[in-house]
Each structure stands twice: as structure tokens, then as C-alpha cells.
Design a protein around this motif. Structure first.
Motif, PDB file in Angstrom:
ATOM      1  N   LYS A  68     -24.966  21.227 -13.339  1.00 54.37           N
ATOM      2  CA  LYS A  68     -23.962  21.982 -13.539  1.00 54.37           C
ATOM      3  C   LYS A  68     -22.636  21.502 -12.821  1.00 54.37           C
ATOM      4  O   LYS A  68     -22.997  20.755 -11.779  1.00 54.37           O
ATOM      5  N   PRO A  69     -21.364  22.051 -12.975  1.00 51.19           N
ATOM      6  CA  PRO A  69     -20.277  21.412 -12.156  1.00 51.19           C
ATOM      7  C   PRO A  69     -20.549  21.717 -10.735  1.00 51.19           C
ATOM      8  O   PRO A  69     -20.158  20.553  -9.956  1.00 51.19           O
ATOM      9  N   HIS A  70     -21.249  22.726 -10.115  1.00 57.26           N
ATOM     10  CA  HIS A  70     -21.206  22.810  -9.041  1.00 57.26           C
ATOM     11  C   HIS A  70     -22.242  21.916  -8.034  1.00 57.26           C
ATOM     12  O   HIS A  70     -21.973  21.660  -6.791  1.00 57.26           O
ATOM     13  N   ASN A  71     -23.320  21.291  -8.754  1.00 59.79           N
ATOM     14  CA  ASN A  71     -24.300  20.505  -8.237  1.00 59.79           C
ATOM     15  C   ASN A  71     -24.342  19.189  -8.616  1.00 59.79           C
ATOM     16  O   ASN A  71     -24.899  18.371  -8.132  1.00 59.79           O
ATOM     17  N   ALA A  72     -23.161  18.764  -9.572  1.00 54.11           N
ATOM     18  CA  ALA A  72     -23.214  17.535 -10.426  1.00 54.11           C
ATOM     19  C   ALA A  72     -22.932  16.536  -9.321  1.00 54.11           C
ATOM     20  O   ALA A  72     -23.459  15.401  -9.335  1.00 54.11           O
ATOM     21  N   ALA A  83     -18.257  15.136 -15.690  1.00 55.90           N
ATOM     22  CA  ALA A  83     -17.869  13.581 -16.035  1.00 55.90           C
ATOM     23  C   ALA A  83     -17.035  13.198 -14.901  1.00 55.90           C
ATOM     24  O   ALA A  83     -17.200  11.916 -14.377  1.00 55.90           O
ATOM     25  N   LYS A  84     -15.979  13.809 -14.453  1.00 51.25           N
ATOM     26  CA  LYS A  84     -15.403  13.817 -13.408  1.00 51.25           C
ATOM     27  C   LYS A  84     -16.076  13.751 -12.111  1.00 51.25           C
ATOM     28  O   LYS A  84     -15.672  12.701 -11.122  1.00 51.25           O
ATOM     29  N   ALA A  85     -17.062  14.224 -11.910  1.00 47.26           N
ATOM     30  CA  ALA A  85     -18.025  14.165 -10.841  1.00 47.26           C
ATOM     31  C   ALA A  85     -18.544  12.792 -10.500  1.00 47.26           C
ATOM     32  O   ALA A  85     -18.578  12.289  -9.665  1.00 47.26           O
ATOM     33  N   ALA A  86     -18.852  12.247 -11.990  1.00 40.90           N
ATOM     34  CA  ALA A  86     -19.560  10.880 -11.974  1.00 40.90           C
ATOM     35  C   ALA A  86     -18.395   9.868 -11.783  1.00 40.90           C
ATOM     36  O   ALA A  86     -18.809   8.853 -11.139  1.00 40.90           O
ATOM     37  N   MET A  87     -17.190   9.985 -12.120  1.00 40.69           N
ATOM     38  CA  MET A  87     -16.256   9.242 -11.670  1.00 40.69           C
ATOM     39  C   MET A  87     -16.108   9.040 -10.275  1.00 40.69           C
ATOM     40  O   MET A  87     -15.648   8.048  -9.667  1.00 40.69           O
ATOM     41  N   GLY A  88     -16.051  10.276  -9.627  1.00 40.12           N
ATOM     42  CA  GLY A  88     -15.761  10.367  -8.387  1.00 40.12           C
ATOM     43  C   GLY A  88     -16.945   9.676  -7.452  1.00 40.12           C
ATOM     44  O   GLY A  88     -16.736   8.890  -6.643  1.00 40.12           O
ATOM     45  N   ALA A  89     -18.218   9.912  -8.068  1.00 39.64           N
ATOM     46  CA  ALA A  89     -19.289   9.047  -7.401  1.00 39.64           C
ATOM     47  C   ALA A  89     -19.228   7.500  -7.713  1.00 39.64           C
ATOM     48  O   ALA A  89     -19.957   6.679  -6.756  1.00 39.64           O
ATOM     49  N   MET A  90     -18.746   7.063  -8.989  1.00 36.70           N
ATOM     50  CA  MET A  90     -18.527   5.908  -8.901  1.00 36.70           C
ATOM     51  C   MET A  90     -17.686   5.231  -8.112  1.00 36.70           C
ATOM     52  O   MET A  90     -17.680   3.986  -7.621  1.00 36.70           O
ATOM     53  N   LYS A  91     -16.308   5.957  -8.037  1.00 37.70           N
ATOM     54  CA  LYS A  91     -15.411   5.386  -6.964  1.00 37.70           C
ATOM     55  C   LYS A  91     -15.722   5.081  -5.657  1.00 37.70           C
ATOM     56  O   LYS A  91     -15.679   4.237  -5.030  1.00 37.70           O
TER      57      LYS A  91
END
Length: 266
Positions: free
Chosen positions: A220-224, A252-260
């Protein structure tokens, strides 16, 4: 700067949900909510009746198309089934195979799933092979044995040159849509580490390290961010949260943040 060897994946599996109007609104919401990026692959997998609609809506975007299933033949007298040829004709790039619901509700065997994997990869599709244990199997300490069986049998006789088109999604069946049982990010990391170890034995260390491993257990957004920040966790396969554009975009934005975070100067 450290260049990542594997992209992050965010896959939306709509399962048997949506109408024409809902599908259109959902796709438009995702398109408007996401910005262009080069490190996260976003894939939408709607039900078969909406494949052409979603394909047309996604034209000109970086969002990829995926299907939820396929039959392991190019054509034939298989009433109600969909072939890899049809998926490619509709512009599909990805297909989910061996999802836990098809294994446990529709009785698909490892050997049948293996036929699908071979057929999909040979046709040129990118396959997402799902593996994972039930709650009873986990309580019986059978997780490793289940993963070993599903991976070994699911990838049997798959030519090595096709493995670059394959990713693995670990689904703890007991955590999917279950309000009473949740897997922690650390548990997901441990299971994926075990999965990559098994893949190393099956297809070699180099290919195992190159392969994308996703997690599919009620993200979910809170644990992504907590899941996507785990080392070796390359993406997420989203069910319920993929039906709400704002939630899916947040993941998806959490994934982008993790990638950055991974490519920041050390």
C-alpha cells in the motif's frame, strides 16, 4: 554515482475488476499522476475485455501493457482462451503467469505453468512468473521447499537465452488481501534472497543477479517505501491498490524515490 543494474518495476494487476468507464478513468488518473522517468518500469494489467482500450489510452506514454494470463498455444480449438500471439497483436509486452489465484483457485499445476512460461518467452513476451507459499505451508516451515519446487518446475527446459525476458514475483499467499496476516519488509527481503539463491542454482549466478525480483503481498502507499527500499527487492506486483489511481501513483513514486536513493553519490 552508482549505476543500478536492475530497474524498479511497479505492476498493476487489476484482476477481475473494472468497467469500460472505470478502466478509462483509472488509466487517465495514472497517466496524469506520473512523470517521465528512466529507472522505473510501470505496467498495467487490465482484464482481457479492456486490453485494446487501455492500449489506446497508453499510446505516447512510458507506461507498458501487460496481461493477466495466457494459454500456451499460438492458436487452436481452446474455447475461452487467449494466446501469446493475440497478446502481441494487441500491443502487450508483459504477461503474468502462475499467479497464486490461478494456482490455488483454478488448479493450475507447476508443469502447466511451465508450458506457459516457455510459450510466452518463445513468442517474445516478457513473463512475470509468480511463486509463493500458503499460510499452512509457511507454518509448516515449507517456504523454502515450495519456492524450490515452483522455480525448478516452472523454469524447467527454459532456454537460457530467454531468461532476460523473465522476472519473478514472490507472493506470500497468506498476506494477499489479508487483514490478519501481513508480511514485514524484512520477511519479504529474506524470501527474495532465498528466491535469488534458488535462481542462482537453476540458471547461474550471473543471470540470477540480473533477474528482476518483485514482491506481491498487499503493498500500500503507506508501506511501499519500506518494501521498495529493501536490498534485492526490484519491484512490486500490486493488486487492490492498483484499482485506485492515487494509491497506485503513490506506490510508483515510492519506487522512483527508492531508485533515486540507489543512484545517489556514495
Amino acid at each position: 554515482m552508482n549505476t543500478p543494474t536492475r530497474q524498479k518495476f511497479v505492476v498493476g494487476n487489476w484482476k477481475m475488476h473494472s468497467t469500460t468507464l472505470e478502466a478509462e478513468q483509472l488509466v487517465n488518473g495514472v497517466i496524469h499522476g506520473l512523470s517521465v522517468n528512466n529507472y522505473v518500469t510501470v505496467i498495467l494489467c487490465p482484464p482481457f475485455p479492456y486490453l485494446a482500450l487501455v492500449r489506446d489510452l497508453l499510446k505516447g506514454t512510458q507506461i507498458a501493457l501487460g496481461a493477466q494470463n495466457m494459454y500456451p498455444e499460438a492458436e487452436g480449438a481452446f474455447t475461452g482462451e487467449v494466446s501469446p500471439t493475440m497478446l502481441l497483436d494487441l500491443g502487450r509486452e508483459y504477461v503474468i503467469l502462475g499467479h497464486s489465484e490461478r494456482r490455488h483457485k483454478l488448479g493450475e499445476s507447476d508443469s502447466f505453468i511451465n508450458q506457459k512460461v516457455e510459450c510466452a518467452l518463445a513468442a517474445g513476451l516478457n513473463a512475470i512468473l509468480c511463486v509463493g507459499e500458503t499460510l499452512e505451508q509457511r507454518k509448516a516451515n515449507q517456504t523454502e521447499a515450495i519456492l524450490d519446487r515452483q522455480l525448478t518446475q516452472g523454469l524447467a527446459n527454459v532456454p537460457p537465452e530467454f531468461l532476460s525476458q523473465l522476472s519473478i514475483a514472490y507472493e506470500p499467499v497468506w498476506a494477499i488481501g489479508n487483514a490478519l496476516h501481513h508480511e514485514s519488509p524484512q520477511q519479504a527481503h529474506d524470501a527474495l534472497s532465498l528466491t535469488r539463491k534458488k535462481l542462482s542454482r537453476i540458471c547461474g549466478e550471473i543471470r540470477a543477479q540480473q533477474m528482476t525480483l518483485q514482491y506481491g503481498g498487499s503493498v500500500k502507499p503507506h508501506n511501499a517505501a519500506a518494501f521498495l527500499g529493501q536490498p534485492g527487492l526490484d519491484g512490486v506486483l500490486i493488486g487492490g491498490a492498483s484499482l485506485k489511481a492515487d494509491q497506485f501513483v503513490a506506490i510508483a513514486k515510492a519506487a522512483m524515490g527508492a531508485m533515486k536513493a540507489e543512484v545517489q553519490p556514495s
